[in-house]
Design a protein around this motif. Structure first.
Motif, PDB file in Angstrom:
ATOM      1  N   GLU A 176       0.887  -1.211  -0.033  1.00 37.10           N
ATOM      2  CA  GLU A 176      -0.145   0.105  -0.055  1.00 37.10           C
ATOM      3  C   GLU A 176       0.927   1.246  -0.021  1.00 37.10           C
ATOM      4  OE1 GLU A 176      -3.359   0.195  -0.473  1.00 37.10           O
ATOM      5  OE2 GLU A 176      -3.271  -2.184  -0.684  1.00 37.10           O
ATOM      6  N   TYR A 177       1.991   1.307   0.026  1.00 30.40           N
ATOM      7  CA  TYR A 177       2.938   2.436   0.011  1.00 30.40           C
ATOM      8  C   TYR A 177       2.836   2.905  -1.286  1.00 30.40           C
ATOM      9  CZ  TYR A 177       5.276   2.201   4.650  1.00 30.40           C
ATOM     10  OH  TYR A 177       5.519   2.181   5.794  1.00 30.40           O
ATOM     11  N   SER A 178       3.057   4.059  -1.600  1.00 35.42           N
ATOM     12  CA  SER A 178       3.052   4.722  -2.796  1.00 35.42           C
ATOM     13  C   SER A 178       4.143   4.164  -3.747  1.00 35.42           C
ATOM     14  CB  SER A 178       2.776   6.236  -2.763  1.00 35.42           C
ATOM     15  OG  SER A 178       4.058   6.700  -2.173  1.00 35.42           O
ATOM     16  N   SER A 179       5.030   4.051  -3.374  1.00 38.10           N
ATOM     17  CA  SER A 179       6.056   3.632  -3.944  1.00 38.10           C
ATOM     18  C   SER A 179       7.214   2.908  -3.258  1.00 38.10           C
ATOM     19  CB  SER A 179       6.966   4.666  -4.821  1.00 38.10           C
ATOM     20  OG  SER A 179       7.348   5.618  -3.740  1.00 38.10           O
ATOM     21  N   LEU A 180       8.141   1.868  -3.902  1.00 38.08           N
ATOM     22  CA  LEU A 180       9.090   1.156  -3.134  1.00 38.08           C
ATOM     23  C   LEU A 180      10.417   1.395  -3.906  1.00 38.08           C
ATOM     24  CD1 LEU A 180       7.276  -2.221  -2.033  1.00 38.08           C
ATOM     25  CD2 LEU A 180       7.757   0.036  -0.568  1.00 38.08           C
ATOM     26  N   THR A 181      11.520   1.360  -3.232  1.00 35.64           N
ATOM     27  CA  THR A 181      12.722   1.591  -3.914  1.00 35.64           C
ATOM     28  C   THR A 181      13.173   0.208  -4.491  1.00 35.64           C
ATOM     29  OG1 THR A 181      14.325   0.896  -1.908  1.00 35.64           O
ATOM     30  CG2 THR A 181      13.411   3.317  -2.415  1.00 35.64           C
ATOM     31  N   ASP A 182      14.041   0.315  -5.335  1.00 29.90           N
ATOM     32  CA  ASP A 182      14.849  -0.806  -6.232  1.00 29.90           C
ATOM     33  C   ASP A 182      15.235  -1.845  -5.084  1.00 29.90           C
ATOM     34  OD1 ASP A 182      14.257   0.001  -8.733  1.00 29.90           O
ATOM     35  OD2 ASP A 182      16.387   0.507  -9.210  1.00 29.90           O
ATOM     36  N   ASP A 183      15.938  -1.436  -3.824  1.00 26.53           N
ATOM     37  CA  ASP A 183      16.531  -1.947  -2.718  1.00 26.53           C
ATOM     38  C   ASP A 183      15.601  -2.873  -1.993  1.00 26.53           C
ATOM     39  OD1 ASP A 183      19.066  -1.389  -3.304  1.00 26.53           O
ATOM     40  OD2 ASP A 183      19.239   0.382  -2.078  1.00 26.53           O
ATOM     41  N   VAL A 184      14.321  -2.142  -1.848  1.00 26.53           N
ATOM     42  CA  VAL A 184      13.029  -2.987  -1.106  1.00 26.53           C
ATOM     43  C   VAL A 184      12.686  -3.880  -2.253  1.00 26.53           C
ATOM     44  CG1 VAL A 184      10.856  -2.578  -0.118  1.00 26.53           C
ATOM     45  CG2 VAL A 184      12.449  -0.852   0.120  1.00 26.53           C
ATOM     46  N   TYR A 185      12.371  -3.664  -3.734  1.00 27.29           N
ATOM     47  CA  TYR A 185      12.316  -4.572  -4.448  1.00 27.29           C
ATOM     48  C   TYR A 185      13.033  -5.779  -4.284  1.00 27.29           C
ATOM     49  CZ  TYR A 185       9.756  -6.459  -8.615  1.00 27.29           C
ATOM     50  OH  TYR A 185       9.055  -6.998  -9.583  1.00 27.29           O
ATOM     51  N   ARG A 186      14.151  -5.519  -4.393  1.00 26.16           N
ATOM     52  CA  ARG A 186      15.074  -6.999  -4.085  1.00 26.16           C
ATOM     53  C   ARG A 186      15.090  -7.545  -2.974  1.00 26.16           C
ATOM     54  NH1 ARG A 186      18.502  -3.381  -7.286  1.00 26.16           N
ATOM     55  NH2 ARG A 186      19.287  -2.085  -5.758  1.00 26.16           N
ATOM     56  N   GLU A 187      14.573  -6.933  -1.804  1.00 26.66           N
ATOM     57  CA  GLU A 187      14.433  -7.581  -0.622  1.00 26.66           C
ATOM     58  C   GLU A 187      13.105  -8.440  -0.670  1.00 26.66           C
ATOM     59  OE1 GLU A 187      16.201  -7.769   1.996  1.00 26.66           O
ATOM     60  OE2 GLU A 187      17.716  -6.732   1.457  1.00 26.66           O
ATOM     61  N   LEU A 188      12.088  -8.039  -1.254  1.00 24.45           N
ATOM     62  CA  LEU A 188      11.005  -8.845  -1.648  1.00 24.45           C
ATOM     63  C   LEU A 188      11.268 -10.210  -2.519  1.00 24.45           C
ATOM     64  CD1 LEU A 188       8.527  -6.009  -2.862  1.00 24.45           C
ATOM     65  CD2 LEU A 188       8.552  -6.805  -0.631  1.00 24.45           C
ATOM     66  N   ILE A 189      12.331  -9.960  -3.371  1.00 25.94           N
ATOM     67  CA  ILE A 189      12.717 -11.239  -4.247  1.00 25.94           C
ATOM     68  C   ILE A 189      13.327 -12.092  -3.100  1.00 25.94           C
ATOM     69  CG2 ILE A 189      14.136 -11.949  -5.913  1.00 25.94           C
ATOM     70  CD1 ILE A 189      13.827  -9.347  -7.507  1.00 25.94           C
ATOM     71  N   LYS A 190      14.274 -11.600  -2.255  1.00 28.86           N
ATOM     72  CA  LYS A 190      14.823 -12.664  -1.290  1.00 28.86           C
ATOM     73  C   LYS A 190      13.709 -13.256  -0.389  1.00 28.86           C
ATOM     74  CE  LYS A 190      19.158 -10.045  -0.894  1.00 28.86           C
ATOM     75  NZ  LYS A 190      20.094  -8.937   0.163  1.00 28.86           N
ATOM     76  N   SER A 191      12.925 -12.378  -0.007  1.00 25.12           N
ATOM     77  CA  SER A 191      11.724 -13.052   0.810  1.00 25.12           C
ATOM     78  C   SER A 191      11.097 -14.135   0.073  1.00 25.12           C
ATOM     79  CB  SER A 191      10.903 -11.791   1.559  1.00 25.12           C
ATOM     80  OG  SER A 191       9.980 -12.485   2.347  1.00 25.12           O
ATOM     81  N   LEU A 192      10.826 -13.917  -1.252  1.00 24.29           N
ATOM     82  CA  LEU A 192       9.991 -14.829  -2.077  1.00 24.29           C
ATOM     83  C   LEU A 192      10.864 -16.098  -2.124  1.00 24.29           C
ATOM     84  CD1 LEU A 192       7.686 -15.354  -3.878  1.00 24.29           C
ATOM     85  CD2 LEU A 192       9.134 -14.371  -5.969  1.00 24.29           C
ATOM     86  N   ARG A 193      12.090 -16.052  -2.325  1.00 25.56           N
ATOM     87  CA  ARG A 193      12.959 -17.355  -2.590  1.00 25.56           C
ATOM     88  C   ARG A 193      12.868 -17.899  -1.225  1.00 25.56           C
ATOM     89  NH1 ARG A 193      17.895 -14.302  -5.898  1.00 25.56           N
ATOM     90  NH2 ARG A 193      16.758 -14.186  -7.880  1.00 25.56           N
ATOM     91  N   GLN A 194      13.097 -17.355  -0.057  1.00 24.14           N
ATOM     92  CA  GLN A 194      13.249 -17.925   1.135  1.00 24.14           C
ATOM     93  C   GLN A 194      11.714 -18.776   1.483  1.00 24.14           C
ATOM     94  OE1 GLN A 194      15.648 -16.474   3.994  1.00 24.14           O
ATOM     95  NE2 GLN A 194      14.381 -17.045   5.691  1.00 24.14           N
ATOM     96  N   SER A 195      10.537 -17.884   1.213  1.00 27.65           N
ATOM     97  CA  SER A 195       9.301 -18.700   1.928  1.00 27.65           C
ATOM     98  C   SER A 195       8.861 -19.694   1.319  1.00 27.65           C
ATOM     99  CB  SER A 195       8.364 -17.493   1.969  1.00 27.65           C
ATOM    100  OG  SER A 195       7.044 -17.737   2.285  1.00 27.65           O
ATOM    101  N   ARG A 196       8.274 -20.722   2.079  1.00 29.75           N
ATOM    102  CA  ARG A 196       7.589 -21.856   1.699  1.00 29.75           C
ATOM    103  C   ARG A 196       6.303 -21.995   1.833  1.00 29.75           C
ATOM    104  NH1 ARG A 196       9.905 -26.275   5.765  1.00 29.75           N
ATOM    105  NH2 ARG A 196       8.646 -27.506   4.531  1.00 29.75           N
TER     106      ARG A 196
END
Length: 270
Positions: A176-196
């Motif tokens: 719901e944030y209006s925008s997210l930085t590239d660094d945050v987007y990369r953190e989302l990818i990391k979380s996606l890879r780790q979650s089951r």
């Protein structure tokens, strides 16, 4: 007696209660504190005594100390809140969190954000609720960390389909944030890879669709219609449908009739 309008009755009653030792048992100390507080007396020291005392872990003890913390929140005293945030009872820590943020705007203090690492899921869930009410850029690192939270009420906690409300709630707030930085987007990818967890990964993918650049959205579409794990393909497809108003429609040109015919039924459905 304390409700009397007669000074001859009221003042001696206040003095009598004020003479109750600070070291009195917690139940009596709380009752005295509640009574004296109604008369405008400072009871911070009494409440500090209750919050500092070691109590048995019973429902009655937890409720008693929580009531003391609630009463402390009505004053300007800082020490009871500090004691409450460190208390062994989760309910008391929650009441201390509520007191610490009352009448306060802007980013949360670090002592509250640190509750993302609290041992109790109740405390961490309360933090997510607070972060939902207080959307600040400074909170994003805490939300990212909470996206890794593995708590679930389901006894089959390692099944992919169970709900993980703390992680899912944190990701929904990020989305719901209006925008997210590239660094945050990369953190989302990391979380996606780790979650089951299906639910956590789906919320992450929705967030990635909404905040992804056109090129990143294109990569996600290619993930859905290319070769790979059917579960991921279905989740990506579903995420795009849920975020239909937020992505570049020209990317749909990637999905021709031949692709529709070749993908799995679940992907084709979405």
């Amino acid at each position: 007696l304390l409700g009397s309008d007669d000074p001859g009755v009221l003042e001696p009653s206040i003095e009598l209660l004020s003479n109750v030792p600070l070291s009195a048992r917690s139940g009596l100390n709380l009752a005295v504190s509640q009574a004296l507080s109604k008369c405008g007396r400072d009871v911070a020291e009494r409440l500090e005594n209750i919050l500092s005392t070691k109590h048995e872990v019973t429902a009655e003890s937890i409720e008693l100390v929580a009531q003391a913390m609630k009463l402390a929140a009505t004053s300007d005293a800082k020490k009871p809140i500090t004691l409450g945030l460190r208390h062994e009872f989760a309910l008391v820590r929650i009441e201390a969190m509520n007191a610490a943020i009352a009448n306060r705007s802007g980013a949360l203090p670090e002592e509250i954000l640190n509750k993302r690492q609290d041992a109790s899921s109740l405390v961490r869930r309360r933090l997510v609720e607070i972060l939902k009410e207080r959307r600040e850029v400074a909170h994003i690192p805490s939300l990212i960390e909470l996206s890794y939270d593995t708590w679930t009420a389901d006894h089959h906690g390692f099944e992919p389909s169970v709900s993980h409300p703390i992680a899912e709630g944190a990701i929904e707030i990020l989305r719901e944030y209006s925008s997210l930085t590239d660094d945050v987007y990369r953190e989302l990818i990391k979380s996606l890879r780790q979650s089951r967890s299906y639910g956590v990964r789906f919320q992450l993918l929705r967030t990635m669709v909404r905040h992804g650049s056109p090129d990143r959205q294109k990569k996600l579409i290619e993930k859905a219609i290319g070769e790979g794990r059917p579960t991921i393909q279905e989740m990506v497809s579903r995420a795009f449908v849920c975020e239909a108003d937020t992505f570049r429609t020209d990317n749909l040109d990637l999905i021709g009739d031949e692709k529709i015919a070749s993908v799995s039924p679940d992907v084709c459905y979405w």
